[in-house]
Design a protein around this motif. Structure first.
Motif: not given
Length: 479
Positions: A8-18, A35-45
């Motif tokens: 959370f300190v290096t990746i900002d919050q991002q919702m799926p494309e609206k 979410f694209v797979p990479a987006g879901a993985k990043d946000q979960a991390s």
């Protein structure tokens, strides 16, 4: 784990494309893309894997959120789905419609400085992916039992209980007054929040699992409660609450003043391809009208956003408190404003005016006084502060109350509270009638889908205990 999490300190919050407001106002498709797979993985991390997970604590289902976020970050999606579905019968539905800003995400420990983890969107992604991969299959109970269960109501509480009972091998029959299963999931919630094929694949799976649906079936008309009791070894009442709360002001009897649920059901039926006379004649259609919605909950948000999509000339929402004290999701309010809805805060309806049809709402200004029993500041009227709001269609979204079930079901012995909700023993969830249980809104009053699922699961646990005891008693009697 450390290298996959705490980002959370290096990746900002991002919702799926609206989708843009102009785009989404043209149809009833859901407003967020996946979410694209990479987006879901990043946000979960971004999850901090905190020692005291407030997201878990503030989830009515007690979902093991940090666990399936970690598994998603590690790209172990099948395991993530198995963990998510262990406590939730409809994770992809909760991921879409839960007010995460008031529940899990609103209580995320990183929220204050780094914005919360997008829990709902990841939950939706995990489960939609599971469907596509074929990981979600019909239920195959390890043993088939002779005992049968009848469930009255095919909404979230009834469906959740049905699934849990079927997993244990019971013969499950669901009775519902509508022609499609799903309750408010199918007819009350608009497609821009929950597309109907998402609900249909859940109910379809239950049917493939051997659960029998009896649709267009009204208890009291097609069978009394006592007749259903004779058919089954146990019953669950999970009807929800459908009766609109009344508004007692002058002019409320004018035409084109309609309850929110009537309006939403008509819209959803049209979206499903049904012919609805009241929609075609304009009674339940906002096209070209000045629409005024009275209320401030999630149902009011559904109504204002539906009116926009139907082509209303203007859409205003009158609410007696201010934005900070509104019960509806803050995210939904923001979406509505983006789509052109005007919120008239601290305002109450004084009267409806018009000769035959409503032509205006006479409203009065309010101010917030001392806190009431709920802890929120109580609204009070400001003297001599009235004004008119043009109105061709008024939609009353003031909440819901239980119907008179003892009368409807032909069961005067069914005990209810003074509010009309069904009385249950809180430990066994059994009503005043032996073998008849109740769960969901018909017990707790109008509430969230996630609470209905929780109640349905709890009822299924109580019913399994009861059915085992009945089976043991029958075995002893046969010896």
């Amino acid at each position: 784990m450390a290298e996959d999490m705490l980002k959370f300190v290096t990746i900002d919050q991002q919702m799926p494309e609206k989708r843009t407001a102009d785009d989404r106002k043209r149809d009833f498709r859901e407003i967020y893309e996946r979410f694209v797979p990479a987006g879901a993985k990043d946000q979960a991390s971004r999850c901090s894997q905190c020692g005291v997970p407030y997201c878990h604590i503030h989830c009515p289902l007690g979902n093991n959120i940090p666990d399936w976020l970690r598994l998603t970050a590690e790209d172990r999606l099948q395991e993530a789905y198995e963990v998510a579905s262990a406590t939730n019968n409809m994770p992809e539905i909760c991921g879409r419609i839960c007010p995460q800003d008031r529940l899990c995400e609103g209580n995320c420990v990183i929220e204050a400085d780094f914005d919360s983890v997008t829990i709902g969107s990841v939950e939706r992604y995990i489960t939609d992916n599971a469907w596509e991969q074929g990981w979600i299959k019909p239920i195959e109970p390890p043993v088939e039992r002779d005992q049968s269960v009848g469930i009255i109501g095919a909404g979230p509480a009834g469906l959740a209980a049905a699934e849990e009972l079927r997993k244990a091998g019971y013969q499950v029959h669901i009775y519902d007054r509508h022609d499609r299963a799903g309750g408010l999931l199918i007819y009350g919630i608009p497609g821009f929040k929950l597309e109907k094929d998402v609900v249909a694949r859940r109910t379809g799976r239950l049917e493939q699992s051997g659960i029998t649906f009896h649709l267009d079936f009204e208890v009291g008309r097609d069978a009394t409660l006592s007749e259903l009791r004779a058919r089954h070894d146990a019953l669950l009442v999970a009807t929800g609450v459908y009766r609109a709360r009344a508004l007692k002001v002058p002019g409320v009897g004018l035409s084109n003043i309609v309850p929110a649920l009537d309006y939403l059901i008509a819209s959803n039926k049209v979206g499903l391809g049904d012919k609805v006379a009241a929609y075609d004649d304009g009674s339940l259609n906002a096209e070209g009208k000045n629409v005024v919605v009275i209320g401030g909950g999630d149902t009011a948000m559904d109504c204002v956003r539906t009116a926009v999509r139907q082509g209303a000339k203007s859409v205003k929402c009158l609410y007696r408190r201010d934005r900070d004290n509104m019960p509806g999701s803050a995210r939904e309010v923001a979406n509505a404003e983006e789509e052109g809805v005007e919120f008239v805060w601290l305002t109450g309806p004084e009267a409806f005016t018009g000769s035959d049809k409503v032509e205006a709402v006479r409203a009065y200004k309010m101010r917030l006084g001392a806190p009431d029993a709920t802890g929120r500041s109580a609204p009070e009227r400001v003297p001599n502060e009235s004004f008119n709001v043009d109105c061709d269609l008024a939609i009353l979204a003031l909440g819901f109350e239980p119907e008179d079930l003892p009368s409807l079901f032909g069961a005067p012995e069914l005990r209810v509270t003074r509010w009309g909700t069904v009385t249950v023993d809180q430990r066994s969830m059994m009503t005043s009638l032996p073998g008849v249980f109740a769960a969901g809104d018909i017990v707790r009053g109008a509430s969230l889908v996630v609470w209905a699922i929780r109640d349905g699961r709890d009822a299924a646990t109580a019913m399994k205990t009861y059915l085992r005891e009945q089976a043991k008693a029958a075995a002893v009697a046969a010896e």
